[in-house]
Structures are given as structure tokens and as C-alpha cells.
Design a protein around this motif. Sequence first.
Motif, PDB file in Angstrom:
ATOM      1  N   ARG A 167     -10.489  -3.804  -6.295  1.00 27.74           N
ATOM      2  CA  ARG A 167     -11.681  -4.138  -7.081  1.00 27.74           C
ATOM      3  C   ARG A 167     -12.622  -2.937  -7.201  1.00 27.74           C
ATOM      4  O   ARG A 167     -13.370  -2.840  -8.166  1.00 27.74           O
ATOM      5  N   GLU A 168     -12.562  -2.008  -6.258  1.00 29.95           N
ATOM      6  CA  GLU A 168     -13.431  -0.821  -6.283  1.00 29.95           C
ATOM      7  C   GLU A 168     -12.890   0.285  -7.193  1.00 29.95           C
ATOM      8  O   GLU A 168     -13.659   1.098  -7.695  1.00 29.95           O
ATOM      9  N   TRP A 169     -11.586   0.356  -7.387  1.00 26.40           N
ATOM     10  CA  TRP A 169     -10.979   1.435  -8.166  1.00 26.40           C
ATOM     11  C   TRP A 169     -11.102   1.154  -9.661  1.00 26.40           C
ATOM     12  O   TRP A 169     -10.495   0.207 -10.172  1.00 26.40           O
ATOM     13  N   PRO A 170     -11.824   1.987 -10.405  1.00 27.26           N
ATOM     14  CA  PRO A 170     -12.006   1.735 -11.837  1.00 27.26           C
ATOM     15  C   PRO A 170     -10.712   1.780 -12.654  1.00 27.26           C
ATOM     16  O   PRO A 170     -10.587   1.051 -13.641  1.00 27.26           O
ATOM     17  N   LEU A 171      -9.755   2.602 -12.268  1.00 28.71           N
ATOM     18  CA  LEU A 171      -8.516   2.694 -13.040  1.00 28.71           C
ATOM     19  C   LEU A 171      -7.657   1.441 -12.912  1.00 28.71           C
ATOM     20  O   LEU A 171      -6.828   1.167 -13.775  1.00 28.71           O
ATOM     21  N   VAL A 172      -7.842   0.670 -11.861  1.00 35.17           N
ATOM     22  CA  VAL A 172      -7.080  -0.572 -11.668  1.00 35.17           C
ATOM     23  C   VAL A 172      -7.763  -1.671 -12.476  1.00 35.17           C
ATOM     24  O   VAL A 172      -8.885  -2.060 -12.181  1.00 35.17           O
ATOM     25  N   ARG A 173      -7.077  -2.151 -13.504  1.00 34.06           N
ATOM     26  CA  ARG A 173      -7.642  -3.167 -14.383  1.00 34.06           C
ATOM     27  C   ARG A 173      -7.180  -4.565 -14.010  1.00 34.06           C
ATOM     28  O   ARG A 173      -7.861  -5.542 -14.303  1.00 34.06           O
ATOM     29  N   GLU A 174      -6.000  -4.676 -13.405  1.00 32.33           N
ATOM     30  CA  GLU A 174      -5.498  -5.963 -12.923  1.00 32.33           C
ATOM     31  C   GLU A 174      -4.813  -5.731 -11.584  1.00 32.33           C
ATOM     32  O   GLU A 174      -4.200  -4.685 -11.373  1.00 32.33           O
ATOM     33  N   CYS A 175      -4.918  -6.722 -10.709  1.00 37.35           N
ATOM     34  CA  CYS A 175      -4.267  -6.671  -9.396  1.00 37.35           C
ATOM     35  C   CYS A 175      -3.739  -8.070  -9.105  1.00 37.35           C
ATOM     36  O   CYS A 175      -4.500  -9.037  -9.112  1.00 37.35           O
ATOM     37  N   HIS A 176      -2.428  -8.161  -8.861  1.00 38.21           N
ATOM     38  CA  HIS A 176      -1.801  -9.453  -8.601  1.00 38.21           C
ATOM     39  C   HIS A 176      -0.959  -9.361  -7.336  1.00 38.21           C
ATOM     40  O   HIS A 176      -0.120  -8.464  -7.211  1.00 38.21           O
ATOM     41  N   MET A 177      -1.174 -10.294  -6.402  1.00 30.72           N
ATOM     42  CA  MET A 177      -0.327 -10.378  -5.216  1.00 30.72           C
ATOM     43  C   MET A 177       0.928 -11.165  -5.598  1.00 30.72           C
ATOM     44  O   MET A 177       0.849 -12.191  -6.266  1.00 30.72           O
ATOM     45  N   LEU A 178       2.084 -10.656  -5.175  1.00 26.31           N
ATOM     46  CA  LEU A 178       3.362 -11.268  -5.506  1.00 26.31           C
ATOM     47  C   LEU A 178       4.125 -11.637  -4.244  1.00 26.31           C
ATOM     48  O   LEU A 178       3.819 -11.148  -3.160  1.00 26.31           O
ATOM     49  N   ASN A 179       5.138 -12.467  -4.413  1.00 24.54           N
ATOM     50  CA  ASN A 179       6.086 -12.652  -3.320  1.00 24.54           C
ATOM     51  C   ASN A 179       7.337 -11.863  -3.676  1.00 24.54           C
ATOM     52  O   ASN A 179       7.549 -11.498  -4.815  1.00 24.54           O
ATOM     53  N   GLY A 180       8.143 -11.577  -2.711  1.00 22.35           N
ATOM     54  CA  GLY A 180       9.361 -10.818  -2.973  1.00 22.35           C
ATOM     55  C   GLY A 180       9.290  -9.424  -2.393  1.00 22.35           C
ATOM     56  O   GLY A 180       8.635  -9.189  -1.381  1.00 22.35           O
ATOM     57  N   GLU A 181       9.953  -8.485  -3.046  1.00 27.06           N
ATOM     58  CA  GLU A 181      10.089  -7.134  -2.513  1.00 27.06           C
ATOM     59  C   GLU A 181       8.793  -6.339  -2.506  1.00 27.06           C
ATOM     60  O   GLU A 181       8.629  -5.446  -1.687  1.00 27.06           O
ATOM     61  N   ILE A 182       7.905  -6.605  -3.448  1.00 25.55           N
ATOM     62  CA  ILE A 182       6.637  -5.884  -3.471  1.00 25.55           C
ATOM     63  C   ILE A 182       5.500  -6.848  -3.194  1.00 25.55           C
ATOM     64  O   ILE A 182       5.611  -8.049  -3.432  1.00 25.55           O
ATOM     65  N   ASP A 183       4.411  -6.307  -2.675  1.00 24.52           N
ATOM     66  CA  ASP A 183       3.275  -7.149  -2.319  1.00 24.52           C
ATOM     67  C   ASP A 183       2.272  -7.303  -3.461  1.00 24.52           C
ATOM     68  O   ASP A 183       1.691  -8.365  -3.642  1.00 24.52           O
TER      69      ASP A 183
ATOM     70  N   PHE B  76      -4.329   9.940 -13.703  1.00 26.12           N
ATOM     71  CA  PHE B  76      -3.610   8.909 -12.954  1.00 26.12           C
ATOM     72  C   PHE B  76      -2.956   9.499 -11.716  1.00 26.12           C
ATOM     73  O   PHE B  76      -2.995   8.894 -10.643  1.00 26.12           O
ATOM     74  N   GLN B  77      -2.370  10.674 -11.833  1.00 26.70           N
ATOM     75  CA  GLN B  77      -1.712  11.301 -10.688  1.00 26.70           C
ATOM     76  C   GLN B  77      -2.709  11.565  -9.567  1.00 26.70           C
ATOM     77  O   GLN B  77      -2.398  11.345  -8.398  1.00 26.70           O
ATOM     78  N   THR B  78      -3.899  12.002  -9.910  1.00 30.20           N
ATOM     79  CA  THR B  78      -4.932  12.227  -8.898  1.00 30.20           C
ATOM     80  C   THR B  78      -5.289  10.920  -8.199  1.00 30.20           C
ATOM     81  O   THR B  78      -5.396  10.864  -6.973  1.00 30.20           O
ATOM     82  N   PHE B  79      -5.464   9.854  -8.975  1.00 35.65           N
ATOM     83  CA  PHE B  79      -5.733   8.539  -8.392  1.00 35.65           C
ATOM     84  C   PHE B  79      -4.588   8.115  -7.475  1.00 35.65           C
ATOM     85  O   PHE B  79      -4.807   7.661  -6.347  1.00 35.65           O
ATOM     86  N   LEU B  80      -3.362   8.288  -7.951  1.00 37.23           N
ATOM     87  CA  LEU B  80      -2.185   7.885  -7.186  1.00 37.23           C
ATOM     88  C   LEU B  80      -2.107   8.608  -5.846  1.00 37.23           C
ATOM     89  O   LEU B  80      -1.915   7.971  -4.801  1.00 37.23           O
TER      90      LEU B  80
END
Length: 166
Positions: free
Chosen positions: A92-108, A121-125
Motif C-alpha cells: 500500500r505504501e509503494w506508489p508503483l504497485v497499483r494492485e496487490c492480491h494474495m493468492l494460494n498456490g505456488e506464489i503468495d 521499475f528495475q530500481t523499484f524491484l
Amino acid sequence: MPGSKLDPIDRHILAELQADGRMTNVELARRVGISAPPCLRRVRTLEESGFIRGYHADVDPRELGFEVQVFAMVGLSSQAEVDLSAFEGKCREWPLVRECHMLNGEIDFILKCVAPDLSTFQTFLTEQLTAADNVASVKTSLVIRGAKDEPSVPFEVLEERLSRDA
């Protein structure tokens, strides 16, 4: 089913506003077949009840110079609730992140990110996302083009289900 708590007029109001949130109350009332005062009361009730979360313009990111859209798949070291919540807070603090979804499975989590260019983007990453506490892995996919980007929910599917269940 949550959508069945609303009557057909309320659902029609929501569908119309979802398609065009800028129309006047008079136009909305005309489209749903009721007069303006009860339409406005219904809209206010839908807002107060949380069915309408807000209004915003659908801005074209590329027209504003945000040329890069990336989906980042994030794996965390710990999935304890406190750690999941902490990561969501960072997103929620990172301006470049526009959506964030928690998932089940291999990724969180899957994050939808936008940036003016690949370097940003690379700098953010490298400096924020992969450096964040509890982040174990990040896989990214650069969006080449979008084929569909519809707002919210398909009311026609809801109406079909409600008529079938009636």
C-alpha cells in the motif's frame, strides 16, 4: 448470495454507474426507469452500504507516460498472518504497485505495477521489492499489450444466475 440482497433497480443502478460514473442523477434515473429523488436516495444508500466504494476517472497510463506495466509474483519466507499483513502494508505504501492480491498456490502475492520506464521499475524491484523483509522470491512478467480491462463485475452474469435461481 450477496447480490440477491439488492432489488433489480439497485442492480441496474450499479451496472449503469459502473459503465459511466459521471452521468447525472437525472440521466441515471431515466435509464433505470424511476424518478430522480428516489434514484438519488438509492445511490446514497448503496454508497453508505459499501456497494459503491467510490468514483474515479479511468486514466490511460500510457498517455501519461507510464509505458511499463509489470506483474510481479512474490513468494514470502513466512506466511504467518503478521508477515502477510506487513507485506500488504508495504504494498500500500509503494506508489508503483497499483494492485496487490494474495493468492494460494505456488506464489503468495501477485502485484500489478506501473512505471514510466524499465529503469524506474528495475530500481523499484531491486531496491524496494526484493529488499523488503520476508520476500523470498520475485518473478516478473512484462505486459506486452492488454486484450481486456473491464471494470468491476459482470452484472449480466449476476442477473442470469438470479433469474435461474428464482
